[in-house]
Design an enzyme around this catalytic site. Structure first.
Site, short mmCIF file in Angstrom:
data_model
loop_
_atom_site.label_atom_id
_atom_site.label_comp_id
_atom_site.label_asym_id
_atom_site.label_seq_id
_atom_site.Cartn_x
_atom_site.Cartn_y
_atom_site.Cartn_z
N SER A 173 0.85 -1.19 0.00
CA SER A 173 0.00 0.00 0.00
C SER A 173 0.88 1.24 0.00
CB SER A 173 -0.90 0.01 1.23
OG SER A 173 -1.46 1.30 1.33
N HIS B 203 -0.71 -0.90 -4.59
CA HIS B 203 -2.05 -0.59 -4.09
C HIS B 203 -2.12 0.90 -3.76
CE1 HIS B 203 -5.89 -1.64 -2.20
NE2 HIS B 203 -5.55 -0.80 -1.24
C1 DX5 Z 1 -7.01 1.56 4.58
C2 DX5 Z 1 -6.34 1.27 3.26
C3 DX5 Z 1 -5.30 0.21 3.35
C4 DX5 Z 1 -4.17 0.51 4.29
C5 DX5 Z 1 -3.32 -0.70 4.49
O1 DX5 Z 1 -7.96 2.55 4.37
O2 DX5 Z 1 -7.30 0.86 2.32
O3 DX5 Z 1 -4.83 -0.11 2.04
O4 DX5 Z 1 -3.40 1.58 3.86
O5 DX5 Z 1 -2.35 -0.40 5.43
P1 DX5 Z 1 -1.92 -1.44 6.56
O6 DX5 Z 1 -1.37 -2.64 5.84
O7 DX5 Z 1 -0.89 -0.69 7.33
O8 DX5 Z 1 -3.15 -1.77 7.35
ZN ZN Z 2 -6.61 0.00 0.36
#
Ligand code: DX5
Ligand code: ZN
Length: 216
Positions: free
Chosen positions: A7, A32
């Site tokens: 992400s 992502h």
């Molecule tokens: C939350 C996002 C996720 C998030 C994931 O709103 O959609 O993609 O950034 O981050 P982690 O892996 O740190 O939970």
């Molecule tokens: Zn996300």
């Protein structure tokens, strides 16, 4: 096949081009891209201009996760920015979900439906045939670094069964709170695209953590 989708929300935006190049070289399959509007979620991130500019630094699959209201108004912008996938929330689209997915596809971009942790899989059953991806949130959207909600695991199993019933090759992506400790649980339940933000970006050796998430 398991795909790892770092992400980009956890990246250093001041060095965005270099960051996307480095994470691609470290083995990211999908990038992502968490798009937040301060209305659908209580946070803001970036929009199509940002995506278009970092697009030049990576050939990985760009997976744009739209956490915005009225997403159908902006899908052309996100397609034009170079998204390979655009995913939209059931909670943002309501009964316009199917039409929005079709509109994404008509632009030559793969499409997906997203549901929040408290939305049942049955909510998107009627659009499964349109989808190239289903995205299950394992945290409430808005912020990286939240704790994985375990009650989502049976939904992963249910969504995988739904995908199998179509006979189509549809990605099942899981997003939120994925760590080295719980990655096996979500894969065993049927997820094949693993989003991870803080788990990847907090480590100095990102290639090693991507490899770990893929292989364990
Ligand atoms: C939350 C996002 C996720 C998030 C994931 O709103 O959609 O993609 O950034 O981050 P982690 O892996 O740190 O939970
Ligand atoms: Zn996300």
């Amino acid at each position: 096949m398991i795909k790892i989708a770092p992400s980009f929300l956890s990246a250093d935006f001041a060095r965005a081009g270099e960051e996307v190049k480095l994470i691609t070289e470290a083995g990211a399959d999908y990038i992502h891209l968490d798009v937040m509007d301060g209305s659908f979620v209580k946070n803001m991130s970036f929009g199509p201009k940002f995506i278009k500019e970092i697009r030049n630094y990576s050939k990985a699959v760009f997976d744009s996760h739209l956490m915005i209201v009225n997403p159908w108004k902006y899908i052309e912008n996100f397609a034009d920015a170079g998204s390979d996938f655009i995913t939209v929330h059931y909670e943002a689209c309501g009964d316009r979900l199917k039409d929005t997915l079709k509109a994404i596809k008509s632009l030559g971009v793969k499409c997906g439906a997203v549901i929040n942790p408290d939305t049942p899989v049955s909510a998107i059953k009627n659009v499964i045939e349109e989808c190239d991806m289903l995205l299950l949130m394992s945290v409430f959207p808005g912020f990286g670094g939240q704790k994985f909600i375990e009650s989502v695991v049976p939904k992963i199993e249910e969504a995988r069964k739904l995908i199998i019933s179509t006979g189509k090759d549809i990605d099942l992506e899981i997003d939120g709170g994925i760590t080295k400790e719980n990655v096996k649980i979500v894969k065993d339940a049927g997820a094949n695209v693993i989003v991870a933000g803080s788990t990847i970006y907090k480590e100095a050796d990102r290639s090693a953590v991507i490899k770990y998430l893929r292989e364990n």
